[in-house]
Every structure is written in C-alpha cells, then in structure tokens.
Scaffold this motif. Structure first.
Motif, short mmCIF file in Angstrom:
data_model
loop_
_atom_site.label_atom_id
_atom_site.label_comp_id
_atom_site.label_asym_id
_atom_site.label_seq_id
_atom_site.Cartn_x
_atom_site.Cartn_y
_atom_site.Cartn_z
N VAL A 108 0.80 -1.22 0.00
CA VAL A 108 0.00 0.00 0.00
C VAL A 108 0.84 1.28 0.00
O VAL A 108 0.35 2.34 -0.35
CB VAL A 108 -0.98 0.04 1.20
CG1 VAL A 108 -2.10 -0.93 0.99
CG2 VAL A 108 -0.28 -0.24 2.50
N ALA A 164 -1.77 -17.67 1.11
CA ALA A 164 -3.14 -18.11 0.84
C ALA A 164 -3.14 -19.51 0.26
O ALA A 164 -4.01 -20.34 0.57
CB ALA A 164 -3.81 -17.13 -0.13
N GLU A 167 -2.53 -22.01 3.05
CA GLU A 167 -3.72 -22.11 3.90
C GLU A 167 -4.77 -23.01 3.28
O GLU A 167 -5.55 -23.64 3.98
CB GLU A 167 -4.30 -20.70 4.14
CG GLU A 167 -3.61 -19.95 5.25
CD GLU A 167 -4.04 -18.50 5.35
OE1 GLU A 167 -4.67 -18.01 4.38
OE2 GLU A 167 -3.73 -17.86 6.36
N ARG A 277 -10.82 -12.93 -11.45
CA ARG A 277 -10.53 -13.32 -10.08
C ARG A 277 -9.22 -12.74 -9.60
O ARG A 277 -9.02 -12.59 -8.41
CB ARG A 277 -10.50 -14.85 -9.97
CG ARG A 277 -11.85 -15.39 -9.55
CD ARG A 277 -12.12 -14.99 -8.13
NE ARG A 277 -13.56 -14.95 -7.90
CZ ARG A 277 -14.07 -14.70 -6.70
NH1 ARG A 277 -13.28 -14.44 -5.68
NH2 ARG A 277 -15.36 -14.66 -6.53
N MET A 278 -8.26 -12.55 -10.50
CA MET A 278 -6.97 -12.07 -10.02
C MET A 278 -6.58 -10.78 -10.70
O MET A 278 -6.91 -10.54 -11.80
CB MET A 278 -5.91 -13.11 -10.29
CG MET A 278 -6.26 -14.42 -9.67
SD MET A 278 -4.92 -15.23 -8.81
CE MET A 278 -4.02 -14.02 -8.04
N TYR B 37 -9.50 -15.88 -0.73
CA TYR B 37 -8.57 -14.91 -0.18
C TYR B 37 -8.64 -13.58 -0.92
O TYR B 37 -8.75 -12.53 -0.33
CB TYR B 37 -7.14 -15.46 -0.25
CG TYR B 37 -6.17 -14.41 0.19
CD1 TYR B 37 -6.07 -14.08 1.53
CD2 TYR B 37 -5.43 -13.70 -0.74
CE1 TYR B 37 -5.24 -13.09 1.94
CE2 TYR B 37 -4.59 -12.69 -0.33
CZ TYR B 37 -4.50 -12.39 1.01
OH TYR B 37 -3.69 -11.39 1.42
N TRP B 38 -8.58 -13.64 -2.24
CA TRP B 38 -8.54 -12.40 -3.00
C TRP B 38 -9.85 -11.63 -2.92
O TRP B 38 -9.89 -10.43 -3.11
CB TRP B 38 -8.14 -12.65 -4.45
CG TRP B 38 -6.68 -12.86 -4.53
CD1 TRP B 38 -6.03 -14.05 -4.57
CD2 TRP B 38 -5.66 -11.86 -4.57
NE1 TRP B 38 -4.68 -13.85 -4.61
CE2 TRP B 38 -4.43 -12.52 -4.61
CE3 TRP B 38 -5.68 -10.47 -4.54
CZ2 TRP B 38 -3.23 -11.84 -4.63
CZ3 TRP B 38 -4.48 -9.79 -4.57
CH2 TRP B 38 -3.27 -10.49 -4.61
N LEU B 42 -10.12 -9.19 4.30
CA LEU B 42 -8.93 -8.37 4.52
C LEU B 42 -8.77 -7.37 3.39
O LEU B 42 -8.59 -6.18 3.59
CB LEU B 42 -7.69 -9.25 4.63
CG LEU B 42 -6.39 -8.44 4.69
CD1 LEU B 42 -6.27 -7.76 6.04
CD2 LEU B 42 -5.19 -9.30 4.40
N LEU B 46 -8.90 -3.42 3.37
CA LEU B 46 -7.74 -2.70 2.88
C LEU B 46 -8.17 -1.69 1.82
O LEU B 46 -7.72 -0.56 1.78
CB LEU B 46 -6.77 -3.71 2.26
CG LEU B 46 -5.29 -3.41 2.41
CD1 LEU B 46 -4.94 -3.28 3.88
CD2 LEU B 46 -4.48 -4.52 1.77
#
Lengths: 278, 331
Positions: A108, A164, A167, A277-278, B37-38, B42, B46
C-alpha cells in the motif's frame, strides 16, 4: 484443466435489469482503461520509427538489466518468502499479526517511501549502510540496490499469495503423509508444495511483474545509470526528461505493455481460467 | 455489521456452489482458497482504507493550491483570466510559469514581490528539467511562460512553435562542484574528480538537461587545457554513478552524503543547502556561463499578466531578487 461453469454467472434471469444499469457504467470505465493503452499503440506504431527506437543501445541495456534484476528479485522472494509464507499459514507465534501487517505495508505504500526508507537504512549515511561503508561495502547506486528496491516492493505480492495457497491445503493431508512415514520436509515437498503450486506460481508472476515495473524506489535508492541501475522504467523517465522526442518513451512503454500482457496471460493460465478473479 | 452479514451470506452461497464442484477434486481446493482470499475480508477492508486515504489526500491537495502539482497540466484559474477584461490598471487571473528547476528558490521569491504588486494575479509554477517542460508543452500542457536554463531548449521550443519568440535573456548562472560537508572522497581540487582508487561517486544531471550539458562542456574545457592530465573528462565520467533528471536531485544526493561530488549551479548552494556541503569554485576559464531565456508561450491564457511578469523579472527589482539568490544580472 476441466472446464467448469463459473458459478458466479448465475442463471441470468434475475440479473437482466442490473445489466442495463451496470453495463454502460462498466463500458465507460473500460474505455478509460483502454484509451491510454490504445493511444500508446497508435502513436508508437504510427511513428514509423518504432523499430529504431526499440533497438537503440540504451534500450537493450535497460531491457537486459530489467530482465536480470527482476529475475534475481523473484528468486530472492521465492527463497526467502516461501518459508515465511508457510509459517504464517500454519503456525501461531508471537508477533504473527505484526509480521502479517508488515508484509502488507509495501503493497500500500508509495514506492518513493520505500526508496527513502531503503536510503536511510542502507545508504552511506544510513542506519546499517554507515557500518557497511566503513567496511568498504557500498550499496547505493549499484545493481544490488536495484534488486533490493525490487525485492522490497514486490516480495509481499509473492508472500501474500503463497500464504493463501498454503492455507488452502488442509493440514490433514500433511498428517496423513507423516502417519505413512514421511518426514516433515518430505511431506512439505511431496504433498503441501504440489497442492499449493498454482498459488505459488501465481504469486511469483505477480511478484515478477511488480519488480519489472519498479521505478520510484529505484530512482531514489539506486540512481540512474545506463547499464548499472537504469532499468526499463528508469529508461522511460530518462527519455522523457531528456525531451528529444516523446516517441522514445512511447516505444519503451510499449515493450513493457507487451511484457505485462504476457505475464497476465500466464497468470490466467496458471490460475486455470478464473476470469476477473486475479 | 449488517453489510458484513449480507456479504458473507452472498459469499457462502457462492462458495457452496464452488464447493460442490471442488469437493470431488481436492486439487482444486488450493484454487478455491485462493479465490476466497482475494475476495476476502482483509482485502475489502484494505480497499476501504486505501480509498479513504486517497480521498483525504485529495481533499488536502485541493485546499493547498500554492504547491504546484508536477503532473497537473491544466492549472486552475485560467478560465477566469479569460473572462475578465484586461485593463491597464489592474491585472488579474491565474498565471502559469514553466521554469527550470534551478530557478525554484529565486522565482518563489519573485512570485511574492510580483503578487504584492499585482494582488489580482495568482502565479503558479511548474519547476522541472527544461527538456521535460518542453515535452509537456509539446503534449499540450497549458502555460503562459517558458523559462528554461539554456537557449538550446528555447530554440527547440521555438522550432516546435511552443513559444511566441526566442524570448529575452533575463539572467546568468555558473557552475560549481559540491561535496558533502565531511568530504568522504577527500576532494580538494577539480583534478580530484578524475581520481580512481578514491571511491568517487559523481552525480550529473542527464546530458540533455542544461546543467548536465554545461557540466560536460566544462569538463571538455578542462580536458583541452592539458593541466588536468590525460583523458580527464573521460575519467570523471567513468566515476559517474547516476544521471539525475534535474539539478535539484543532484543537490539532494550530495547533500544526503550518498554521492561524493556533483556539478551544479552556484545558485543551488542556497542558505538551506550551504551547511551540508562544501563548494569548489570552477575558474572562469573552465566554467560555462548558463544563459536563461524567458518567453511567452505560443498561446498564453493570460498574456497581459505574463508580459507584466516578464517585465518584472527584467526590472531592477526582479534582477535584485535574482542577484540575492546568486544569479548574475544581465549585462
């Protein structure tokens, strides 16, 4: 792999009204994103000197340096980041929350902040750099500084995604592996790693792309010298600042747009076609 | 909280469908977790934090218009300038000046005096390397005045029809070598710039930026003299570790002690910089005298105020301010 229907698309019937509202808004934004890229391509390919601008000596030097430094930065991120990501995903330990936050910080923060921070830590008058300088080690203005700047801003992308991924692997599998006699390292290598693999690769690509585009921290911490610290983004800003012709920065930018597109496509392939998604 | 519950309900619904697909194939679980997750809480949190920070910054930036935003190309207040009929009595409106980075301190002082004499005018500066300013004018940035640090950039601007004419020379400047106060490379004379063995870190501005051009020309003069030894200029340039985009960046790198030496303008050793650096004068024979021209752009939004500004810079008052900052007066 196996094509599955995207569950987010629903059956469509209930979404038709929303489409009329959101469609034009979305189209506006797509145009906003597309226009600058299209303008780059239009000006770049329209100038007729794209080839000359791309093949000039300093462009080759910058490309080579960018390729080398971003790859080294990626390797460092993988080697140092994978164990950390695994620990963050699996273990509870004091300070975990703070470390988690710390890893998000470079994502960030503006890269210029990273540059100033690296300078006051590793510069010649820096906290650590001062002692390094006494022993004859100078980091600022070297290729090493470029790599450090890139690792600082890009490694968090790898660690985040890798965490991630780890996990998502149920600890049960590792348990089963160990009851079957596998050592912890072997079960990590043969069970956890393959299951988390898509996330690791996706994280690595994000990390690499971020390292490739790093500018702010590099300019402050590593300076700008052809062949030593002048990566592609720095070559673009230098070409712009030297004011010969905007065609040169355009040509350089197009190379990076191409590289970014290739990386993003790779990312899509690796994350197995989950659009948006990404 | 209500929103959270609604969102998690939606996520649950989504993930149930996903789970049905994925359950049979454990390999897909990685992907599933990744997706969660994405899209996860969080990142949503953020996002909100980043967004509100951004808004706060924007609000802050709007309230403070004295600081020129280096990326802003259309400064505020110009449309007002066009609607107000120019009178000989009082000038008004905005005035945008694109000026060489080396003019920053002197021109900031010029602004104060000029605005005191013309309360209706609001001067906005954009300081950067002269070629970068020219590129921005070329790409359509709006400005009333262009003041680069050499005639070469002005000439190129004229050839590209960016300025009305070649302008008038309003001041001169000269070069000096600066080192950090503790002088880590132990530079005591110009000759030392070419030393190897000494860990010399030299910063020059880009070759196309005026101060970089002048510095290289000065080195060539030293080369031609012969007293500096064989290939002096080449040896100095081999010690160079970074080419900075403008002269202020060179000063900063030396001031911080990151560089052992830099070639800058004498005017860059301001009251604020002086305590941090040592200066070696470059004798007249090797120095290169910088010439600063100033001109109206081809399409100034506020030509009356712009001309008044140029007149003020050329006036005795304007020249006195420039002299106070170490610039050399014209004639």
């Amino acid at each position: 792999m196996i094509a599955t229907q995207d569950p987010r698309q629903g059956n469509g019937a209930s979404n038709i009204g929303l489409g009329w509202l959101f469609g034009p808004l979305g189209a506006l934004f797509v145009a906003f994103l597309l226009l600058p890229i299209a303008a780059l391509a239009w000006r770049g390919f329209g100038s007729g000197e794209l080839g000359d601008n791309v093949t000039s000596g300093f462009v080759y030097d910058a490309l080579k340096l960018s390729a080398i430094t971003s790859t080294v930065a990626l390797l460092v991120a993988i080697l140092a980041g994978t164990p950390l990501a695994y620990l963050l995903a699996r273990r509870q330990f004091p300070g975990k929350f703070a470390i988690d936050l710390l890893i998000d910080l470079p994502i960030v923060l503006p890269p210029t902040v990273a540059g100033v921070a690296l300078l006051v830590a590793f510069g010649r008058r820096g906290l650590i750099g001062e002692h390094l300088d006494d022993s004859g080690i100078n980091i600022a203005f070297t290729t090493m500084a470029v790599v450090m700047a890139q690792v600082f801003v890009s490694a968090p992308f790898y660690i985040r995604t890798a965490k991630a991924g780890f996990e998502s692997v149920e600890p049960v599998y590792e348990g089963v592996a160990s009851t079957l006699g596998a050592s912890p390292l072997r079960s990590f290598w043969r069970v956890t790693l393959p299951l988390a693999w898509p996330s690791l690769v996706a994280g690595a690509i994000l990390c690499w792309a971020r390292a490739l585009s790093e500018l702010g921290a590099t300019l402050i911490f590593a300076g700008n010298l052809r062949g030593e610290t002048q990566t592609m983004p720095l070559a673009i800003i230098s070409a712009f600042e030297s004011g010969q012709s905007i065609d040169v920065p355009i040509a350089l930018s197009l190379i990076l747009v191409g590289a970014a597109l290739v990386l993003l496509l790779l990312l899509r392939v690796v994350s197995r076609g989950a659009p948006g998604r990404m | 909280m209500c929103g959270r519950r609604w969102r998690s309900a939606a996520a649950l619904h989504r993930n149930k469908k996903l789970l049905r697909v994925a359950e049979s194939r454990p390999g897909d679980r990685a992907e599933l977790k990744l997706r969660r997750y994405w899209g996860g809480a969080l990142f949503r949190r953020l996002f909100v934090v980043v967004l509100s920070l951004g808004l706060a910054f924007a609000a802050f930036a709007c309230s403070d218009d004295s600081d020129a935003d280096p990326t802003a190309t259309v400064p505020g207040g110009q449309s007002a300038a066009q609607t107000v009929a120019p009178t000989t009595a009082a000038l008004s409106g905005g005035l945008t000046v694109f000026a060489a980075a080396s003019l920053r301190d002197a021109f900031t002082e010029v602004e104060k005096s000029f605005e005191a004499a013309n309360p209706g005018v609001d001067v906005t500066y954009h300081f950067a390397g002269s070629p970068a300013l020219r590129t921005q004018l070329m790409e359509g940035a709006k400005a009333d005045i262009y003041a680069p640090a050499d005639t070469n950039n002005m000439q190129q601007a004229l050839e590209a029809n960016l300025v009305a004419d070649a302008g008038e020379t309003f001041t001169h400047n000269r070069l000096a070598v600066i080192m950090p106060k503790d002088n880590p490379a132990n530079i005591t004379a110009l000759q030392d710039l070419g030393n190897d063995g000494v860990k010399l870190v030299l910063v020059l501005a880009l070759a196309e930026v005026p101060v970089g051009t002048y510095a290289r020309r000065s080195l060539t003069k030293m080369d031609a003299d012969g007293s500096f030894g064989e290939g002096f200029s080449a040896r100095v340039l081999a010690n160079m570790v970074s080419e900075e985009p403008n002269v202020k960046a060179v000063v900063t790198k030396v001031q911080l002690g990151e560089a052992d030496a830099g070639i800058v303008y004498v005017t860059d050793v301001t009251a604020g910089v002086a305590p941090d650096v040592k200066v070696i004068e470059i004798p007249d024979g090797f120095n290169v005298i910088a010439t600063y021209p100033i001109a109206l752009t081809a399409a100034p939004a506020n030509p009356d105020a712009a001309e008044a500004f140029i007149d003020f810079v050329l006036s005795a008052d304007g020249q006195a301010i420039l002299a106070r900052f170490g610039f050399q007066p014209i004639e």
